[in-house]
Design a protein around this motif. Structure first.
Motif, PDB file in Angstrom:
ATOM      1  N   ASN A   1       0.829  -1.210   0.000  1.00 38.45           N
ATOM      2  CA  ASN A   1       0.000   0.000   0.000  1.00 38.45           C
ATOM      3  C   ASN A   1       0.861   1.257   0.000  1.00 38.45           C
ATOM      4  O   ASN A   1       0.550   2.227  -0.691  1.00 38.45           O
ATOM      5  CB  ASN A   1      -0.953   0.005   1.196  1.00 38.45           C
ATOM      6  N   ARG A   2       1.951   1.242   0.754  1.00 37.30           N
ATOM      7  CA  ARG A   2       2.855   2.388   0.804  1.00 37.30           C
ATOM      8  C   ARG A   2       3.478   2.625  -0.571  1.00 37.30           C
ATOM      9  O   ARG A   2       3.536   3.758  -1.068  1.00 37.30           O
ATOM     10  CB  ARG A   2       3.951   2.152   1.847  1.00 37.30           C
ATOM     11  N   LEU A   3       3.917   1.562  -1.224  1.00 36.31           N
ATOM     12  CA  LEU A   3       4.528   1.687  -2.545  1.00 36.31           C
ATOM     13  C   LEU A   3       3.513   2.143  -3.593  1.00 36.31           C
ATOM     14  O   LEU A   3       3.837   2.943  -4.477  1.00 36.31           O
ATOM     15  CB  LEU A   3       5.171   0.363  -2.960  1.00 36.31           C
ATOM     16  N   LYS A   4       2.279   1.647  -3.501  1.00 35.76           N
ATOM     17  CA  LYS A   4       1.236   2.087  -4.434  1.00 35.76           C
ATOM     18  C   LYS A   4       0.991   3.585  -4.294  1.00 35.76           C
ATOM     19  O   LYS A   4       0.783   4.277  -5.296  1.00 35.76           O
ATOM     20  CB  LYS A   4      -0.067   1.329  -4.179  1.00 35.76           C
ATOM     21  N   LYS A   5       1.021   4.086  -3.067  1.00 32.67           N
ATOM     22  CA  LYS A   5       0.822   5.512  -2.841  1.00 32.67           C
ATOM     23  C   LYS A   5       1.967   6.319  -3.466  1.00 32.67           C
ATOM     24  O   LYS A   5       1.743   7.358  -4.085  1.00 32.67           O
ATOM     25  CB  LYS A   5       0.718   5.819  -1.350  1.00 32.67           C
ATOM     26  N   ILE A   6       3.184   5.829  -3.317  1.00 34.03           N
ATOM     27  CA  ILE A   6       4.343   6.509  -3.904  1.00 34.03           C
ATOM     28  C   ILE A   6       4.200   6.571  -5.423  1.00 34.03           C
ATOM     29  O   ILE A   6       4.425   7.618  -6.040  1.00 34.03           O
ATOM     30  CB  ILE A   6       5.654   5.802  -3.497  1.00 34.03           C
ATOM     31  N   VAL A   7       3.812   5.451  -6.028  1.00 30.78           N
ATOM     32  CA  VAL A   7       3.644   5.415  -7.488  1.00 30.78           C
ATOM     33  C   VAL A   7       2.529   6.364  -7.919  1.00 30.78           C
ATOM     34  O   VAL A   7       2.674   7.094  -8.907  1.00 30.78           O
ATOM     35  CB  VAL A   7       3.363   3.971  -7.971  1.00 30.78           C
ATOM     36  N   ALA A   8       1.444   6.391  -7.187  1.00 29.22           N
ATOM     37  CA  ALA A   8       0.339   7.301  -7.523  1.00 29.22           C
ATOM     38  C   ALA A   8       0.786   8.753  -7.412  1.00 29.22           C
ATOM     39  O   ALA A   8       0.455   9.581  -8.276  1.00 29.22           O
ATOM     40  CB  ALA A   8      -0.852   7.041  -6.608  1.00 29.22           C
ATOM     41  N   ASP A   9       1.545   9.083  -6.377  1.00 28.76           N
ATOM     42  CA  ASP A   9       2.055  10.442  -6.221  1.00 28.76           C
ATOM     43  C   ASP A   9       2.987  10.816  -7.361  1.00 28.76           C
ATOM     44  O   ASP A   9       2.928  11.931  -7.893  1.00 28.76           O
ATOM     45  CB  ASP A   9       2.787  10.607  -4.879  1.00 28.76           C
ATOM     46  N   GLN A  10       3.841   9.886  -7.770  1.00 23.94           N
ATOM     47  CA  GLN A  10       4.758  10.156  -8.878  1.00 23.94           C
ATOM     48  C   GLN A  10       3.993  10.336 -10.185  1.00 23.94           C
ATOM     49  O   GLN A  10       4.326  11.210 -10.992  1.00 23.94           O
ATOM     50  CB  GLN A  10       5.782   9.032  -9.020  1.00 23.94           C
ATOM     51  N   ALA A  11       2.977   9.541 -10.411  1.00 25.89           N
ATOM     52  CA  ALA A  11       2.170   9.672 -11.622  1.00 25.89           C
ATOM     53  C   ALA A  11       1.476  11.031 -11.652  1.00 25.89           C
ATOM     54  O   ALA A  11       1.400  11.680 -12.706  1.00 25.89           O
ATOM     55  CB  ALA A  11       1.146   8.548 -11.704  1.00 25.89           C
ATOM     56  N   LEU A  12       0.992  11.478 -10.508  1.00 29.54           N
ATOM     57  CA  LEU A  12       0.365  12.795 -10.420  1.00 29.54           C
ATOM     58  C   LEU A  12       1.381  13.892 -10.695  1.00 29.54           C
ATOM     59  O   LEU A  12       1.099  14.845 -11.439  1.00 29.54           O
ATOM     60  CB  LEU A  12      -0.268  12.984  -9.040  1.00 29.54           C
ATOM     61  N   ASP A  13       2.589  13.767 -10.146  1.00 31.15           N
ATOM     62  CA  ASP A  13       3.650  14.748 -10.394  1.00 31.15           C
ATOM     63  C   ASP A  13       3.991  14.815 -11.877  1.00 31.15           C
ATOM     64  O   ASP A  13       4.137  15.904 -12.447  1.00 31.15           O
ATOM     65  CB  ASP A  13       4.913  14.409  -9.596  1.00 31.15           C
ATOM     66  N   ILE A  14       4.104  13.664 -12.525  1.00 30.62           N
ATOM     67  CA  ILE A  14       4.422  13.619 -13.950  1.00 30.62           C
ATOM     68  C   ILE A  14       3.317  14.284 -14.763  1.00 30.62           C
ATOM     69  O   ILE A  14       3.572  15.062 -15.676  1.00 30.62           O
ATOM     70  CB  ILE A  14       4.659  12.160 -14.410  1.00 30.62           C
ATOM     71  N   SER A  15       2.089  13.977 -14.400  1.00 33.75           N
ATOM     72  CA  SER A  15       0.948  14.562 -15.100  1.00 33.75           C
ATOM     73  C   SER A  15       0.955  16.093 -14.957  1.00 33.75           C
ATOM     74  O   SER A  15       0.718  16.817 -15.942  1.00 33.75           O
ATOM     75  CB  SER A  15      -0.349  13.988 -14.544  1.00 33.75           C
ATOM     76  N   MET A  16       1.228  16.584 -13.769  1.00 32.90           N
ATOM     77  CA  MET A  16       1.277  18.044 -13.552  1.00 32.90           C
ATOM     78  C   MET A  16       2.417  18.671 -14.338  1.00 32.90           C
ATOM     79  O   MET A  16       2.250  19.730 -14.946  1.00 32.90           O
ATOM     80  CB  MET A  16       1.430  18.347 -12.054  1.00 32.90           C
ATOM     81  N   LEU A  17       3.575  18.024 -14.379  1.00 33.62           N
ATOM     82  CA  LEU A  17       4.712  18.552 -15.136  1.00 33.62           C
ATOM     83  C   LEU A  17       4.419  18.602 -16.633  1.00 33.62           C
ATOM     84  O   LEU A  17       4.807  19.553 -17.319  1.00 33.62           O
ATOM     85  CB  LEU A  17       5.964  17.724 -14.868  1.00 33.62           C
TER      86      LEU A  17
END
Length: 77
Positions: free
Chosen positions: A54-70
């Motif tokens: 669950n912790r790793l899934k959250k990290i991946v989701a946060d990174q995907a959101l960061d990439i999308s914003m960039l």
């Protein structure tokens, strides 16, 4: 789970076991289906792995959101 089985083996009714453990019959049934054949160490390891997952899934989701914003910011430039 092991406590419930031990109480039933000692002659307590399922109702008494549920009351002593302060859980519902549905919870006890879910525990049995989920952890039925596991030893306590295995159940602890499974829980630890689920928490890590669950912790790793959250990290991946946060990174995907960061990439999308960039990408959105880069479109504007």
């Amino acid at each position: 789970m092991r406590n419930a089985d031990a109480m039933v083996a000692a002659g307590k009714s399922v109702g008494e076991v549920l009351q002593a453990l302060e859980v519902s019959e549905a919870t006890l049934s879910r525990w049995r289906s989920q952890y039925g054949g596991m030893k306590s160490e295995e159940a602890k390891r499974l829980k630890s792995l689920e928490e890590e997952n669950n912790r790793l899934k959250k990290i991946v989701a946060d990174q995907a959101l960061d990439i999308s914003m960039l990408k959105e910011i880069a479109k504007g430039n």
